[in-house]
Design an enzyme around this catalytic site. Structure first.
Site, PDB file in Angstrom:
ATOM      1  N   VAL A 115       1.243  -1.505   0.146  1.00  0.00           N
ATOM      2  CA  VAL A 115       0.080   0.174  -0.185  1.00  0.00           C
ATOM      3  C   VAL A 115       0.789   1.588   0.288  1.00  0.00           C
ATOM      4  CG1 VAL A 115      -1.849   1.133   1.657  1.00  0.00           C
ATOM      5  CG2 VAL A 115      -1.862  -0.615   1.378  1.00  0.00           C
ATOM      6  N   ARG A 130     -22.729  -6.662  17.198  1.00  0.00           N
ATOM      7  CA  ARG A 130     -23.721  -6.863  18.550  1.00  0.00           C
ATOM      8  C   ARG A 130     -23.556  -7.098  20.007  1.00  0.00           C
ATOM      9  NH1 ARG A 130     -29.233  -9.074  14.942  1.00  0.00           N
ATOM     10  NH2 ARG A 130     -28.954  -7.600  13.343  1.00  0.00           N
ATOM     11  N   ARG A 131     -22.996  -8.601  19.875  1.00  0.00           N
ATOM     12  CA  ARG A 131     -22.148  -9.257  20.734  1.00  0.00           C
ATOM     13  C   ARG A 131     -20.752  -9.080  20.805  1.00  0.00           C
ATOM     14  NH1 ARG A 131     -26.323 -11.832  18.844  1.00  0.00           N
ATOM     15  NH2 ARG A 131     -28.549 -11.971  20.308  1.00  0.00           N
ATOM     16  N   GLU A 148     -15.623  -6.501  -4.604  1.00  0.00           N
ATOM     17  CA  GLU A 148     -14.951  -7.816  -5.422  1.00  0.00           C
ATOM     18  C   GLU A 148     -15.739  -8.654  -4.771  1.00  0.00           C
ATOM     19  OE1 GLU A 148     -14.646 -10.130  -8.964  1.00  0.00           O
ATOM     20  OE2 GLU A 148     -12.912  -7.834  -8.629  1.00  0.00           O
ATOM     21  N   LYS A 165     -26.207 -11.318  -8.055  1.00  0.00           N
ATOM     22  CA  LYS A 165     -24.522 -11.049  -8.246  1.00  0.00           C
ATOM     23  C   LYS A 165     -24.782 -11.256  -9.983  1.00  0.00           C
ATOM     24  CE  LYS A 165     -23.172 -13.941  -4.675  1.00  0.00           C
ATOM     25  NZ  LYS A 165     -22.746 -15.706  -4.220  1.00  0.00           N
ATOM     26  N   GLY A 183     -16.646 -19.158   1.580  1.00  0.00           N
ATOM     27  CA  GLY A 183     -15.980 -19.087   2.238  1.00  0.00           C
ATOM     28  C   GLY A 183     -15.458 -17.794   3.002  1.00  0.00           C
TER      29      GLY A 183
END
Length: 431
Positions: free
Chosen positions: A34, A46-47, A128, A204, A305
């Site tokens: 970068v 949330r938790r 992407e 998609k 995944g």
């Protein structure tokens, strides 16, 4: 190096936790790529107690405060859904924060609005990971192939349904049996509706079509059918014709009375095994692109995944972070073509139709008459069984989908036809 690029992460499930791990484990390499360190400013969940592997100092339940933090440069969103996520991302973009998202439903519904917000804030919007997981397909469409003319994009973009159909083909199992196996292995959610009914693939397809054809396309523009009605008999019939059944997203440039339009659809098809997409098994994804100058291109890999999707998120993160360091902006969304969407009924397709018929004189002639009445030409006919078990299997030539649908409805009402056992569209070369 430059001042650190600070990141707000919204969501820390399977994908989000992998993003945190990769940013921290690969910090030196990412900083070198970068030109500035990448630093996680906070992770909205949330938790917090459910994320023991994340530094507690990073966890927060206050999304608004994290987004409004003036030191944050990039917001990564891996929560999913439309609201309240849309409002958060619009606010981030308008304030000049770049956004990386894996949210296909949101991009398919409000992508143009988000891009407009990015333009107004001088920020980047990259996504992407929203289509086909780790497979780089969106940037090739919007950047690498931007000098070419894309004719067609066709792909397997949902790993769950591809696993189910692959298992049905390999083992002869029913849809219910293959779905149960997919659930046990973690490929299918407890509620698989978005996958098996085609909603995920339709989102998609809308994103792919919009980028490929430089026109606004939303999920509601996509004709959609799922795979829950695909039977073991359909799979066996496909095998007899040296075909396999796949759920495909098909986006193509078409001509309507000399004017260009777009046809976008998601449905199961019988696909010749010689086609490159036919050999894509298990939960893998693949996208087949046909471009005027480049010709046919194939993109293949893991479509879902935690790690594959996080890989795509990190690729986008590096891209937007580089732009921040260079004080530049990424690719601008192009909608100059503004092509209309052609209704599914006017889209030419081919059908494979299996009919339960009475085995007596005149049946074939009566069936052929119904096809001819709707200007549908028959390619092949074969009879399976005799007497009470007789079935006619018909494959048509290309015809408007509405003509084929009308023919099937007439056959359902015919005295000669006891049942229309199955109807399946056919892609690829003539069988």
């Amino acid at each position: 190096m430059s001042t650190p690029i600070r990141i707000a992460l919204l969501g820390c499930g399977t994908v989000g936790s992998e993003v945190v791990r990769l940013v921290q484990d690969q910090s030196a390499d990412l900083a070198a790529r970068v030109g500035a360190p990448l630093e996680i400013a906070g992770v909205a969940v949330r938790r917090p107690e459910r994320h023991p592997d994340v530094d507690p100092a990073l966890l927060t339940t206050d999304v608004d405060a994290l987004i409004d933090d003036p030191t944050v440069d990039v917001v990564i969103e891996v929560i999913g859904g439309i609201e309240p996520v849309k409002g958060w991302l619009l606010r981030a973009l308008r304030s000049g924060k770049s956004v990386v998202s894996a949210n296909k439903a949101l991009l398919a519904e409000a992508g143009d609005e988000l891009h407009a917000a990015a333009a107004s804030g001088g920020a980047d919007l990259y996504y992407e990971a929203a289509v086909a997981g780790a497979i780089p397909i969106l940037r090739p469409l919007s950047e690498s192939l931007t000098g070419d003319r894309i004719q067609r994009v066709m792909g397997i973009v949902n790993g769950t349904t591809n696993f189910i159909l692959s298992r049905m083909d390999e083992t002869g199992s029913s849809f219910a049996e293959a779905l149960a196996e997919a659930t046990d292995l973690g490929y299918a959610e407890a509620d698989p509706t978005a996958d098996v009914d085609g909603f995920d693939a339709a989102s998609k397809a809308a994103i792919l079509a919009g980028l490929a054809f430089h026109s606004p396309v939303v999920a509601d523009d996509v004709y959609r059918e799922g795979i829950s009605q695909v039977t073991a008999g359909d799979v066996a019939s496909a095998r007899e014709m040296n075909c396999t059944i796949k759920l495909l997203a098909i986006c193509e440039r078409v001509s309507d009375d000399g004017a260009e339009a777009i046809a976008v659809r998601v449905h199961p098809v019988m696909l010749p095994r010689a086609h490159p997409l036919a050999g894509v098994g298990d939960a893998f994804n693949a996208v087949f692109v046909e471009a005027e100058a480049a010709g046919p291109l194939m993109f293949y890999g893991k479509g879902a995944g935690g790690a594959p999707t996080a890989s795509a998120v990190l690729g986008d993160l590096v891209a937007v972070a580089r732009n921040r360091v260079a004080h530049a902006a990424g690719t601008v969304l192009e909608r100059y073509a503004g092509l209309p969407i052609r209704p599914m009924g006017l889209t030419p397709t081919r059908y494979h139709v299996s009919l339960d018929v009475a085995d007596r004189a005149g049946v074939l002639a009566a069936v052929a008459t119904e096809f001819a009445a709707n200007d549908v030409s028959i390619s092949t006919v074969r009879q399976e069984g005799r007497g009470e078990d007789a079935q006619l299997v018909i494959v048509t030539h290309m015809a408007p989908d509405e003509a084929l649908a009308a023919t099937v409805e007439k056959l359902r009402a015919s005295d000669m036809v006891r049942d229309v056992v199955s109807v399946m569209r056919v892609e690829g070369k003539e069988l």
